[in-house]
Design an enzyme around this catalytic site. Structure first.
Site, PDB file in Angstrom:
ATOM      1  N   GLU A 173      28.921  36.031  36.251  1.00  0.00           N
ATOM      2  CA  GLU A 173      28.942  36.331  34.809  1.00  0.00           C
ATOM      3  C   GLU A 173      27.558  36.238  34.163  1.00  0.00           C
ATOM      4  O   GLU A 173      27.365  35.582  33.138  1.00  0.00           O
ATOM      5  CB  GLU A 173      29.916  35.385  34.075  1.00  0.00           C
ATOM      6  CG  GLU A 173      31.351  35.614  34.486  1.00  0.00           C
ATOM      7  CD  GLU A 173      32.390  34.909  33.607  1.00  0.00           C
ATOM      8  OE1 GLU A 173      32.017  34.056  32.789  1.00  0.00           O
ATOM      9  OE2 GLU A 173      33.583  35.238  33.755  1.00  0.00           O
ATOM     10  N   GLU A 297      37.825  37.250  39.058  1.00  0.00           N
ATOM     11  CA  GLU A 297      38.486  36.245  38.211  1.00  0.00           C
ATOM     12  C   GLU A 297      39.515  36.977  37.361  1.00  0.00           C
ATOM     13  O   GLU A 297      39.162  37.891  36.602  1.00  0.00           O
ATOM     14  CB  GLU A 297      37.495  35.524  37.295  1.00  0.00           C
ATOM     15  CG  GLU A 297      36.615  34.533  38.021  1.00  0.00           C
ATOM     16  CD  GLU A 297      35.718  33.729  37.092  1.00  0.00           C
ATOM     17  OE1 GLU A 297      36.141  33.401  35.969  1.00  0.00           O
ATOM     18  OE2 GLU A 297      34.587  33.433  37.510  1.00  0.00           O
TER      19      GLU A 297
HETATM   20  O1  AHR Z   1      37.489  30.188  35.518  1.00  0.00           O
HETATM   21  C1  AHR Z   1      36.893  29.521  34.441  1.00  0.00           C
HETATM   22  C2  AHR Z   1      35.569  30.129  34.023  1.00  0.00           C
HETATM   23  O2  AHR Z   1      35.816  31.375  33.433  1.00  0.00           O
HETATM   24  C3  AHR Z   1      34.573  30.428  35.112  1.00  0.00           C
HETATM   25  O3  AHR Z   1      33.755  29.343  35.404  1.00  0.00           O
HETATM   26  C4  AHR Z   1      33.745  31.528  34.515  1.00  0.00           C
HETATM   27  O4  AHR Z   1      33.191  32.371  35.491  1.00  0.00           O
HETATM   28  C5  AHR Z   1      34.689  32.227  33.574  1.00  0.00           C
HETATM   29  O5  AHR Z   1      34.130  32.436  32.330  1.00  0.00           O
END
Ligand code: AHR
Length: 504
Positions: A173, A297
C-alpha cells in the site's frame, strides 16, 4: 416467488481455478501472530510455541497461500530481527500499529508453520523504510542454496535447503499517506522496478507483485496504477488490489444493509477497472504480456469503528480490529469469493485479510479456546469444493435497488467443473430480502444428477459465533436429492449463501 435461472454449459471454459485464489494473510498486527498463531503458554502449543488447534483450523479453512509479514507493518520491518536464536532477537517499536514487536516469531517460524498448514509462502519486502539491498538480502537468505553469507546464515539457523519462495510483494500500500515511507507513484514505480530487476538477478524464478491502490476510493486510484505500471510493467507479474467492505461506513447514519449485501458488485467493478488500466499500459508499451491481478487484501471490516491508536502507550500484541462476524457478513464474504472465481481469468492470487483474530475467520482466546467465525464457512466450503475449471454461466435474475450501487441482481452465482468427472459445483447467493427460486439448467445426462445442497443462512442476520456458542452460525446440509431432468431448482431464502454440487 421470484425466479432466477443459471444456464451451465460445461464447454464454455472461462479459466482454470487457480488454487492461489484461496489465500490468506498473516500480519504482525494485534493478536494475529502473538496470542493467535503463536502462544507458547497454551496447552496446545508445540515446541516452537505455535498453537496446534489454530494450525488445524487454518488447514480446515483450506488456505493455499499466506501473505506475510504485512500489511502496514512491513513498511518499517527489518527481517533480520526475526531470524537466529530467539533469545538474541531485539524488541522494536512497530510504528504502523503502535506496538512493541518482540520478534519471537519471524521468517523461519512462519515457514515451518506454513508446513503444518500446507500452504505456500508469499513474502512482502519493505519498500517503505528500506530498498533494493535489503530486499535482495532477504531473497538470498530464503532462496540461495548456500556458499554466501546470507544463505549460509540460513543454514546456520537450521534450514539447509533453500525455501524457494516464489511469490513476492514489492512493498505494501505504498499509495497510502498512512504508510511509513509513503511514496508518490513515480517514486514507488522507480523503486519497485529497480528492486524487481535486482531480485530477478538473485532468483529469476520468482513472481513479483507491484502495489496497486490500497482502495478504489483513493484519490489517486487509476493514475497510481498507470504510473506505477509504466515503470514496472516488464518487471512484474501482478498488480495488487485491496478492498474492505464496511457494513456501516458512516456511523452517523443507520446501516444500509442492501448496499452492504451488494458489496461484490464493487469488487467486480474494481477488478474490471484495474484490468483495463493494466491493459492500457500494456498496449502503450506494445507489450504482448498480460498482467495478472493479486487481490492480496480483501474482507468485511467494520472499519469505521476503528481509529488509529495514536494516543496510547506502545504495547505488545494489543487486541486490534477483532471484528465479530454475523450471518450477513458471511453471505457477503461468500459473494466476494464468487466474484474472485468469476474473474479467475485475470485474478491469479487473492488473500482474505487476515487469518487469526484481526478481522479474521479464526478467533482465539489466549490460553483458551479457538473457534470459527461465520465467515469461516463460505471460505472453507468454496476452497474445498471449487472444481478445476471456472465456466461462463448465463445468469438471469430479478434486480433490486441499492443506494450505493444502483440496481443489482438479487442472485449472484458462479459455476465450476471438473472436465474429467463431469462434476459441477455452483456457488450462489441471494443478496436480496425476498426468497428466490433458482433453476439451474444442467447439461443433459442420461442417468440424471445427484444434487448436494449446503446452505448458510440465519433468520437473525446479526447472530455471531462466540466461544460459548461456536456453532451458532454453521452451514446446513440438505439431504441429497436426485434429478432426472437436466434442471434442478433450489430455494434461496433471503440473504443466504449456497453450494450446489452435481455429480453423475
Ligand atoms: O489488514 C489490515 C491493514 O489494512 C493492513 O495492514 C494494510 O495493508 C491495510 O490497510
Amino acid at each position: 416467488m421470484k425466479q432466477a435461472t443459471l444456464a451451465i454449459d460445461p464447454a464454455s471454459r472461462l479459466a482454470d481455478t487457480d488454487r492461489r485464489l484461496f489465500g490468506s494473510f498473516v500480519e504482525h498486527m494485534g493478536r494475529c501472530v502473538y496470542g493467535g498463531i503463536h502462544d507458547p503458554d497454551h496447552r496446545r502449543a508445540d515446541e516452537a510455541g505455535q498453537r496446534a488447534d489454530v494450525a488445524e483450523l487454518a488447514r480446515e479453512l483450506g488456505v493455499t497461500v499466506v501473505r506475510y509479514p504485512g500489511g502496514n507493518f512491513v513498511s518499517g520491518y527489518r527481517w533480520e530481527d526475526g531470524v537466529g536464536p530467539v533469545g538474541d532477537r531485539p524488541r522494536r517499536l512497530d510504528l504502523a500499529w503502535r506496538s512493541i514487536e518482540p520478534n519471537t516469531f519471524g521468517l523461519n517460524e512462519y515457514m515451518s508453520w506454513l508446513g503444518q498448514v500446507g500452504a505456500e509462502p508469499m513474502l512482502a519486502v519493505n519498500l517503505g523504510t528500506r530498498g533494493v539491498a535489503e530486499a535482495c538480502d532477504l531473497l538470498e537468505y530464503c532462496n540461495h542454496p548456500g556458499g554466501t553469507a546470507l544463505s549460509d546464515l540460513r543454514r546456520k539457523h537450521g534450514r539447509a535447503e533453500p525455501y524457494g519462495v516464489r511469490l513476492w510483494c514489492l512493498g505494501n500500500e505504498m499509495d497510502g499517506p498512512w504508510q511509513v515511507g509513503h511514496k508518490t507513484a513515480d517514486e514507488y514505480g522507480r523503486l519497485a522496478a529497480e528492486t524487481a530487476k535486482a531480485m530477478r538477478l538473485v532468483d529469476p524464478g520468482i513472481e513479483l507483485v507491484a502495489c496497486g491502490s490500497s482502495s478504489s476510493t483513493m484519490p489517486t486510484f487509476g493514475s497510481w496504477e498507470a504510473t506505477v505500471l509504466e515503470h514496472t510493467y516488464d518487471q512484474v507479474d501482478y498488480v495488487s488490489l485491496h478492498s474492505y467492505y464496511d457494513p456501516q461506513p458512516d456511523l452517523s447514519v443507520p446501516a444500509d444493509l442492501d448496499s452492504f449485501l451488494a458489496s461484490a458488485t464493487d469488487m467486480d467493478a474494481f477488478i474490471d477497472a484495474v484490468v483495463s488500466t493494466a491493459d492500457h499500459v500494456g498496449a502503450k508499451l506494445r507489450s504482448r504480456k498480460r498482467l495478472k491481478l493479486s487481490y492480496d487484501e480483501w474482507n468485511v471490516w467494520y472499519q469505521s469503528r476503528f481509529t488509529q491508536p495514536i494516543e496510547r502507550e506502545f504495547m505488545t500484541a494489543p487486541p486490534l480490529i477483532e471484528d465479530d462476524y454475523n450471518a450477513a457478513d458471511a453471505v457477503v464474504v461468500g459473494n466476494l469469493l464468487i466474484s474472485l472465481l468469476r474473474h479467475a481469468d485475470r485474478v491469479g492470487v487473492a488473500n482474505q485479510a487476515q487469518l487469526v483474530n484481526v478481522i479474521a475467520p479464526i478467533r482465539t482466546i489466549p490460553g483458551g479456546p479457538s473457534w470459527r467465525q461465520s465467515i469461516f464457512h463460505p471460505f472453507a466450503l468454496t476452497a474445498r469444493h471449487a472444481l478445476p475449471t471456472v465456466l461462463h454461466a448465463e445468469l438471469s435474475a430479478p434486480r433490486h435497488h441499492t443506494r450505493r450501487y444502483g440496481d443489482v441482481s438479487d442472485v449472484d452465482a458462479v459455476a465450476t467443473t471438473d472436465a474429467e468427472t463431469g462434476e459441477l459445483a455452483v456457488f450462489a447467493v441471494n443478496r436480496g430480502r425476498e426468497p428466490v427460486e433458482l433453476a439451474v439448467r444442467l447439461p443433459d445426462h442420461a442417468g440424471g444428477w445427484t444434487v448436494e445442497h449446503t446452505e448458510l443462512a440465519d433468520d437473525d442476520l446479526t447472530a455471531v459465533n462466540t466461544p460459548e456458542a461456536p456453532d451458532r452460525i454453521a452451514p446446513r446440509r440438505h439431504a441429497p436429492t436426485g434429478t432426472e431432468a437436466a434442471r434442478h431448482t433450489a430455494a434461496l431464502p433471503p440473504v443466504s449463501w449456497h453450494l450446489l454440487r452435481f455429480t453423475r
